[in-house]
Design a protein around this motif. Sequence first.
Motif, mmCIF file in Angstrom:
data_model
loop_
_atom_site.group_PDB
_atom_site.id
_atom_site.type_symbol
_atom_site.label_atom_id
_atom_site.label_comp_id
_atom_site.label_asym_id
_atom_site.label_seq_id
_atom_site.Cartn_x
_atom_site.Cartn_y
_atom_site.Cartn_z
ATOM 1 N N ALA A 74 0.822 -1.215 0.000
ATOM 2 C CA ALA A 74 0.000 0.000 0.000
ATOM 3 C C ALA A 74 0.853 1.261 0.000
ATOM 4 N N LYS A 75 0.366 2.250 -0.729
ATOM 5 C CA LYS A 75 0.985 3.573 -0.760
ATOM 6 C C LYS A 75 -0.113 4.594 -0.490
ATOM 7 N N GLY A 76 -0.042 5.230 0.657
ATOM 8 C CA GLY A 76 -1.099 6.156 1.033
ATOM 9 C C GLY A 76 -2.386 5.404 1.314
ATOM 10 N N ARG A 77 -3.468 5.828 0.680
ATOM 11 C CA ARG A 77 -4.770 5.196 0.907
ATOM 12 C C ARG A 77 -5.047 4.084 -0.102
ATOM 13 N N GLU A 78 -4.104 3.784 -0.947
ATOM 14 C CA GLU A 78 -4.271 2.751 -1.967
ATOM 15 C C GLU A 78 -4.268 1.365 -1.318
ATOM 16 N N ARG A 79 -5.264 0.549 -1.638
ATOM 17 C CA ARG A 79 -5.371 -0.786 -1.056
ATOM 18 C C ARG A 79 -5.051 -1.823 -2.127
ATOM 19 N N TRP A 80 -4.130 -2.721 -1.798
ATOM 20 C CA TRP A 80 -3.757 -3.799 -2.697
ATOM 21 C C TRP A 80 -4.368 -5.098 -2.200
ATOM 22 N N TRP A 81 -4.735 -5.960 -3.150
ATOM 23 C CA TRP A 81 -5.368 -7.228 -2.822
ATOM 24 C C TRP A 81 -4.619 -8.370 -3.502
ATOM 25 N N ARG A 82 -4.643 -9.535 -2.855
ATOM 26 C CA ARG A 82 -4.000 -10.718 -3.429
ATOM 27 C C ARG A 82 -4.834 -11.957 -3.090
ATOM 28 N N VAL A 83 -4.631 -12.985 -3.879
ATOM 29 C CA VAL A 83 -5.318 -14.258 -3.654
ATOM 30 C C VAL A 83 -4.724 -14.950 -2.436
ATOM 31 N N ILE A 84 -5.569 -15.557 -1.626
ATOM 32 C CA ILE A 84 -5.102 -16.401 -0.528
ATOM 33 C C ILE A 84 -4.854 -17.787 -1.117
ATOM 34 N N LYS A 85 -3.613 -18.238 -1.080
ATOM 35 C CA LYS A 85 -3.259 -19.512 -1.692
ATOM 36 C C LYS A 85 -3.681 -20.656 -0.781
ATOM 37 N N THR A 86 -4.637 -21.446 -1.266
ATOM 38 C CA THR A 86 -5.127 -22.609 -0.531
ATOM 39 C C THR A 86 -5.339 -23.757 -1.505
ATOM 40 N N ASP A 87 -5.437 -24.942 -0.955
ATOM 41 C CA ASP A 87 -5.825 -26.120 -1.730
ATOM 42 C C ASP A 87 -7.346 -26.191 -1.632
ATOM 43 N N ARG A 88 -8.018 -25.536 -2.547
ATOM 44 C CA ARG A 88 -9.475 -25.368 -2.457
ATOM 45 C C ARG A 88 -10.188 -26.656 -2.872
ATOM 46 N N ARG A 89 -11.077 -27.133 -2.008
ATOM 47 C CA ARG A 89 -11.826 -28.358 -2.280
ATOM 48 C C ARG A 89 -13.323 -28.110 -2.115
ATOM 49 N N PHE A 90 -14.104 -28.871 -2.866
ATOM 50 C CA PHE A 90 -15.553 -28.758 -2.818
ATOM 51 C C PHE A 90 -16.155 -30.113 -2.460
ATOM 52 N N PRO A 91 -17.389 -30.110 -1.946
ATOM 53 C CA PRO A 91 -18.022 -31.396 -1.627
ATOM 54 C C PRO A 91 -18.150 -32.261 -2.883
ATOM 55 N N MET A 92 -18.083 -33.568 -2.700
ATOM 56 C CA MET A 92 -18.315 -34.464 -3.825
ATOM 57 C C MET A 92 -19.743 -34.274 -4.329
ATOM 58 N N ARG A 93 -19.950 -34.561 -5.588
ATOM 59 C CA ARG A 93 -21.249 -34.288 -6.194
ATOM 60 C C ARG A 93 -22.390 -35.001 -5.476
ATOM 61 N N SER A 94 -22.119 -36.225 -5.006
ATOM 62 C CA SER A 94 -23.163 -36.965 -4.294
ATOM 63 C C SER A 94 -23.534 -36.302 -2.976
ATOM 64 N N GLU A 95 -22.664 -35.416 -2.465
ATOM 65 C CA GLU A 95 -22.921 -34.738 -1.200
ATOM 66 C C GLU A 95 -23.495 -33.337 -1.394
ATOM 67 N N GLN A 96 -23.591 -32.888 -2.641
ATOM 68 C CA GLN A 96 -24.079 -31.548 -2.929
ATOM 69 C C GLN A 96 -25.604 -31.520 -2.981
ATOM 70 N N THR A 97 -26.172 -30.419 -2.506
ATOM 71 C CA THR A 97 -27.605 -30.219 -2.658
ATOM 72 C C THR A 97 -27.906 -29.856 -4.108
ATOM 73 N N THR A 98 -29.191 -29.850 -4.462
ATOM 74 C CA THR A 98 -29.584 -29.477 -5.818
ATOM 75 C C THR A 98 -29.135 -28.065 -6.144
ATOM 76 N N GLU A 99 -29.294 -27.147 -5.168
ATOM 77 C CA GLU A 99 -28.884 -25.759 -5.383
ATOM 78 C C GLU A 99 -27.374 -25.657 -5.562
ATOM 79 N N MET A 100 -26.627 -26.410 -4.748
ATOM 80 C CA MET A 100 -25.174 -26.355 -4.845
ATOM 81 C C MET A 100 -24.689 -26.920 -6.178
#
Length: 218
Positions: A74-100
């Motif tokens: 950051a420089k002054g009021r300038e805000r910088w953003w970055r990705v949080i590095k994670t091993d992103r996982r999602f529920p298996m399809r059989s465990e997902q609701t219809t909406e999900m």
Amino acid sequence: MTTSQPPERQEITDLDALRLLAHPLRYRIARALRDGPATSTSLGRALGLSSGLASYHLRQLAEHGFIEEAPELAKGRERWWRVIKTDRRFPMRSEQTTEMRAVFDEMTRLDLAADLEQLARLRIEGTDLPGEWADAVPFSHSEIKVTFDELLEFFEEYIKLLYRYKRSPEDTPPEARTVLTRFFAFPEPADPADPADPAESPEPPEPPQSPELPPTRA
């Protein structure tokens, strides 16, 4: 070569968080941040948004733990953003609701569309790649016969292989380039012409046989 350790695993089970990733505009912002930290102003310029709108969506992504501020940039009021590095996982399809499932399918559609667009650009514009990089599109089309548990093991081995080649900027040689890697696997769809279970399917009538030959079956 220094091998990177896999980051902390992030299990995403919240439907609102999944909807956030499937939002086309926020998807583009999160994808742009994979290239490195940015401000709302630079992202807005790159994506054709006002800095205020970009800032709003950045805050939404941060609230759900997908990105974070980079205060050291950051420089002054300038805000910088970055990705949080994670091993992103999602529920298996059989465990997902219809909406999900519906939201996850939309996110998959966005991923595939973006990947195909980048590949098409490479094919059209990539003829200017220097030297050996013009041939840097390895491709494999194969199949394996595995159990479900073996397929999960195969996938985890692939993730480990990826992190063998992920490294910090200081460990990256100057001639290295970012290479996009994608993995997907799926069971071969059943042929509608073939019975689902040959053992339970009635046998078709045998064709008439020549009187000189005994009945035969293939």
